[in-house]
Design an enzyme around this catalytic site. Structure first.
Site, PDB file in Angstrom:
ATOM      1  N   ASN A  47       0.974  -1.268  -0.305  1.00 31.77           N
ATOM      2  CA  ASN A  47      -0.172   0.035  -0.531  1.00 31.77           C
ATOM      3  C   ASN A  47       0.597   1.646   0.233  1.00 31.77           C
ATOM      4  O   ASN A  47       0.078   2.443  -0.279  1.00 31.77           O
ATOM      5  CB  ASN A  47      -1.379  -0.060   1.387  1.00 31.77           C
ATOM      6  CG  ASN A  47      -1.930  -0.520   0.772  1.00 31.77           C
ATOM      7  OD1 ASN A  47      -1.891  -1.346  -0.187  1.00 31.77           O
ATOM      8  ND2 ASN A  47      -3.014  -1.516   1.772  1.00 31.77           N
ATOM      9  N   CYS A 140     -16.576  -3.166  -4.923  1.00 32.52           N
ATOM     10  CA  CYS A 140     -15.648  -3.958  -5.589  1.00 32.52           C
ATOM     11  C   CYS A 140     -15.827  -5.375  -4.110  1.00 32.52           C
ATOM     12  O   CYS A 140     -16.629  -4.334  -3.453  1.00 32.52           O
ATOM     13  CB  CYS A 140     -13.896  -3.961  -4.727  1.00 32.52           C
ATOM     14  SG  CYS A 140     -14.206  -3.219  -3.508  1.00 32.52           S
ATOM     15  N   ASP A 332      -7.490  -4.583   7.539  1.00 28.85           N
ATOM     16  CA  ASP A 332      -6.520  -5.607   6.528  1.00 28.85           C
ATOM     17  C   ASP A 332      -5.899  -7.175   6.937  1.00 28.85           C
ATOM     18  O   ASP A 332      -5.349  -8.046   6.665  1.00 28.85           O
ATOM     19  CB  ASP A 332      -5.285  -5.399   5.523  1.00 28.85           C
ATOM     20  CG  ASP A 332      -5.763  -4.399   4.537  1.00 28.85           C
ATOM     21  OD1 ASP A 332      -7.358  -4.121   3.783  1.00 28.85           O
ATOM     22  OD2 ASP A 332      -4.817  -3.284   4.006  1.00 28.85           O
ATOM     23  N   ARG A 424      -2.528 -10.470  -5.920  1.00 24.68           N
ATOM     24  CA  ARG A 424      -2.138  -9.128  -6.357  1.00 24.68           C
ATOM     25  C   ARG A 424      -1.563  -8.225  -4.616  1.00 24.68           C
ATOM     26  O   ARG A 424      -1.091  -7.273  -4.948  1.00 24.68           O
ATOM     27  CB  ARG A 424      -3.731  -8.478  -5.636  1.00 24.68           C
ATOM     28  CG  ARG A 424      -4.358  -8.456  -7.167  1.00 24.68           C
ATOM     29  CD  ARG A 424      -5.810  -7.890  -6.919  1.00 24.68           C
ATOM     30  NE  ARG A 424      -5.615  -6.704  -5.864  1.00 24.68           N
ATOM     31  CZ  ARG A 424      -6.094  -6.319  -4.822  1.00 24.68           C
ATOM     32  NH1 ARG A 424      -7.039  -7.538  -3.887  1.00 24.68           N
ATOM     33  NH2 ARG A 424      -5.816  -5.212  -4.078  1.00 24.68           N
TER      34      ARG A 424
HETATM   35  C1  UD1 Z   1      -6.573   1.705   1.903  1.00 26.56           C
HETATM   36  C2  UD1 Z   1      -5.918   0.284   1.522  1.00 26.56           C
HETATM   37  C3  UD1 Z   1      -7.298  -0.921   2.321  1.00 26.56           C
HETATM   38  C4  UD1 Z   1      -7.072  -0.639   3.899  1.00 26.56           C
HETATM   39  C5  UD1 Z   1      -7.720   0.394   3.417  1.00 26.56           C
HETATM   40  C6  UD1 Z   1      -8.114   0.444   4.891  1.00 26.56           C
HETATM   41  C7  UD1 Z   1      -4.066   0.930   0.044  1.00 26.56           C
HETATM   42  C8  UD1 Z   1      -4.355   1.226  -1.531  1.00 26.56           C
HETATM   43  N1  UD1 Z   1      -5.268  -0.388   0.266  1.00 26.56           N
HETATM   44  O1  UD1 Z   1      -8.039   1.683   1.286  1.00 26.56           O
HETATM   45  O2  UD1 Z   1      -5.693  -2.217   2.148  1.00 26.56           O
HETATM   46  O3  UD1 Z   1      -8.280  -2.209   3.733  1.00 26.56           O
HETATM   47  O4  UD1 Z   1      -7.002   1.618   3.415  1.00 26.56           O
HETATM   48  O5  UD1 Z   1      -7.292   0.524   5.753  1.00 26.56           O
HETATM   49  O6  UD1 Z   1      -4.327   1.514   0.330  1.00 26.56           O
HETATM   50  N2  UD1 Z   1     -14.778   5.726   2.080  1.00 26.56           N
HETATM   51  C9  UD1 Z   1     -15.921   6.695   2.294  1.00 26.56           C
HETATM   52  N3  UD1 Z   1     -15.814   7.855   1.144  1.00 26.56           N
HETATM   53  C10 UD1 Z   1     -14.335   8.372   0.214  1.00 26.56           C
HETATM   54  C11 UD1 Z   1     -13.531   6.953   1.132  1.00 26.56           C
HETATM   55  C12 UD1 Z   1     -13.529   6.584   2.101  1.00 26.56           C
HETATM   56  O7  UD1 Z   1     -16.993   7.052   3.000  1.00 26.56           O
HETATM   57  O8  UD1 Z   1     -14.373   8.813  -0.648  1.00 26.56           O
HETATM   58  C13 UD1 Z   1     -14.901   4.976   3.059  1.00 26.56           C
HETATM   59  C14 UD1 Z   1     -14.627   3.917   2.249  1.00 26.56           C
HETATM   60  O9  UD1 Z   1     -15.849   3.028   1.785  1.00 26.56           O
HETATM   61  C15 UD1 Z   1     -14.420   2.255   3.532  1.00 26.56           C
HETATM   62  C16 UD1 Z   1     -13.258   3.637   4.547  1.00 26.56           C
HETATM   63  O10 UD1 Z   1     -13.846   4.571   4.437  1.00 26.56           O
HETATM   64  O11 UD1 Z   1     -15.609   1.968   4.233  1.00 26.56           O
HETATM   65  C17 UD1 Z   1     -12.146   2.923   4.702  1.00 26.56           C
HETATM   66  O12 UD1 Z   1     -12.004   3.328   3.282  1.00 26.56           O
HETATM   67  P1  UD1 Z   1     -10.409   4.366   2.904  1.00 26.56           P
HETATM   68  O13 UD1 Z   1      -9.495   4.231   4.186  1.00 26.56           O
HETATM   69  O14 UD1 Z   1     -10.706   5.510   1.845  1.00 26.56           O
HETATM   70  O15 UD1 Z   1      -9.800   3.622   2.707  1.00 26.56           O
HETATM   71  P2  UD1 Z   1      -8.928   3.045   0.757  1.00 26.56           P
HETATM   72  O16 UD1 Z   1      -7.515   3.968   0.882  1.00 26.56           O
HETATM   73  O17 UD1 Z   1      -9.029   2.968  -0.116  1.00 26.56           O
END
Ligand code: UD1
Length: 463
Positions: A47, A140, A332, A424
């Site tokens: 990540n 996803c 994770d 992945r």
């Molecule tokens: C990253 C990690 C992933 C990990 C996750 C949480 C990477 C590439 N992936 O994913 O492995 O599981 O952090 O630790 O770094 N959300 C919203 N609105 C937004 C963005 C997020 O509601 O605009 C919510 C998501 O739906 C989810 C939560 O926030 O429920 C956490 O997501 P987020 O921290 O953004 O995860 P990623 O950055 O996608």
């Protein structure tokens, strides 16, 4: 046991019992209950690597990234950068990236849809070129995963953002074409939103403050990478990050931190097989919640040297787990910990608060004899004395690791399918496990074409 193994072999009609290469293999065949011993090397953090690769777009000069893991996700991110006109040259775990000439600012849908993290290029593209066209990554297997926080933050920095035909069009208003510093409060400490906005702010005019920012070690790693390029960032690793924009960033040579999730997965490999193994390099602080929970379960983790851990197994007992943003227990690691708790005496409750659909491995663990009930976001795990090997299907990246762990501890043979998930995010997992003495190999199954669930492969965009 042999009879059971033969039965499974027959029912799955193994086309080729010999080990196959990663490219043509379709399942992992694991013989459980083999003790592990020795040492395992932990790869660079996936990540961090993905965010840092996006971050190189900020720099008009060459950057060298070291300790890059060899993963499908990394290859996909490389393709996204190539499609933008970036030149990449990889030698083993070192990647040279020359983004001095970005051909255009439009990321291709077919690539972004396969790797959610590639959406993060929107921040650097916008900051550097004043314009970005990036497809919405879509949902996803583990949840809807919106990007509203990324978009709102960019708007606060003066960008004009429209979504048309599934593509996010972002443009910087005004003649100067530069984003403007802003005070941004995130409704949720999203890792991706924090990273996107932090990157965008490095080249913005003036000061940006991100409140309720994500505190994950990968955010800190990205901030350190940006600082190595000359960015002015403070507070990364706390919930308030302050960035003072600079006109340009410069070349750097940067090594990625070790992968705390891979390390955590190997700690559980030791615990679940009742084996003493050591791992390095690791940054033990990044594993605090995992080590604490292992302690509650009855597994000791000793810091042998500043970057080396040893897991010392014990009788397993139940505990409760609630996933939270860092420094809480990582989502994770939830699936892998669930595998361990299936064999821990007593009742455990696992509460998944980060993603809405991240308990799909329950059904597969149950096929191996686990006793788990799901109620909303909670999984109630009643420890059983043993698991039995079975054919199972990985439903996402970390779920695939959980099934491998369960297979290592189960009686008889387990066949884990859906390996595109595993590849992945785990560099050479089976070789690393084989080096520890585990008995497992990749095989091709005859049934693939008939039974592969199209839903599993159609949208492999996961964590
Ligand atoms: C990253 C990690 C992933 C990990 C996750 C949480 C990477 C590439 N992936 O994913 O492995 O599981 O952090 O630790 O770094 N959300 C919203 N609105 C937004 C963005 C997020 O509601 O605009 C919510 C998501 O739906 C989810 C939560 O926030 O429920 C956490 O997501 P987020 O921290 O953004 O995860 P990623 O950055 O996608």
């Amino acid at each position: 046991m042999i009879v059971e193994d033969r039965a499974i072999n027959a029912s799955l009609s193994l086309k080729n019992p010999k080990p196959l290469t990663k490219e043509n293999a379709s399942a992992l065949q694991i013989w459980g209950k083999v003790p592990l011993r020795g040492h395992v090397n932990i790869s660079g953090a996936k990540n961090s690597a993905l965010a840092i690769m996006a971050g190189t777009l900020l720099c008009g000069e060459d950057c060298r990234i070291r300790n890059l893991p060899n993963l499908v996700d990394i290859a996909r991110m490389s393709q996204v950068l190539s499609a933008l006109g970036v030149k990449l040259n990889r030698q083993n775990n070192t990647l040279d990236i020359d983004s001095s000439h970005i051909g255009h600012s439009k990321a291709p849908y077919e690539l972004v849809s396969q790797l959610r993290a590639s959406f993060f290029v929107i921040g650097p593209l916008l900051a550097r070129l004043g314009s970005a066209r990036v497809p919405l990554p879509g949902g996803c297997a583990i949840g809807a995963r919106p990007v509203a926080l990324h978009v709102r933050g960019l708007q606060a920095m003066g960008a004009d953002v429209r979504i048309e035909h599934g593509i996010v069009h972002a443009d910087v208003k005004g003649r100067e074409g530069r984003l403007k510093g802003a005070n941004i409060y995130l409704d949720y400490p999203s890792v991706g939103a924090t990273e996107t906005l932090m990157m965008a702010a490095t080249l913005a005019q003036g000061e940006t403050i991100i409140d309720n920012a994500a505190q994950e070690p990968e955010v800190v790693d990205l901030a350190n990478f940006c600082r190595a390029m000359g960015a002015k960032i403070r507070g990364a690793g706390t919930n308030t990050i302050t960035i003072v924009g600079v006109p340009r960033l410069h070349s750097t040579d940067y090594a990625i931190i070790p992968d705390r999730i891979e390390a955590g997965t190997f700690l559980i490999a030791g615990a679940i097989t009742q084996s003493e193994i050591s791992l390095s390099p690791v940054l033990p602080d990044h594993l605090t919640p995992v080590i604490a929970k292992l302690g509650e379960v009855g597994v000791r983790v000793v810091v042998e040297a500043p970057n080396r851990l040893r897991v010392i197994p014990g009788a397993l007992k139940a505990t409760d787990i609630k996933t939270l943003p860092y420094p809480g227990f990582p989502t994770d690691m939830q699936a892998q910990f669930m595998a361990l708790l299936t064999l821990s005496e007593g009742n455990s409750v696992i509460t998944e608060t980060v993603f809405e659909n991240r308990l799909r491995h329950v059904a597969e663990l149950s096929r191996m004899g686990a006793d788990i009930r799901v109620k909303g976001q909670n999984a109630i795990v009643r420890g059983v004395p043993f698991l039995s090997g079975a054919p199972v299907m990985a439903t996402d990246l970390r779920a695939s690791a959980a099934l491998v762990l369960a297979g290592l501890a189960a009686e008889g043979m387990t066949i884990v399918k859906g390996l595109h998930h595993l590849d992945r995010g785990y560099e050479d997992l089976e070789t690393k496990l084989q080096n520890l003495g585990a008995k497992l190999e990749r095989v091709q199954l005859q049934e693939d074409s008939e039974e592969d669930d199209p839903k599993q492969t159609a949208n492999p965009v996961l964590s």
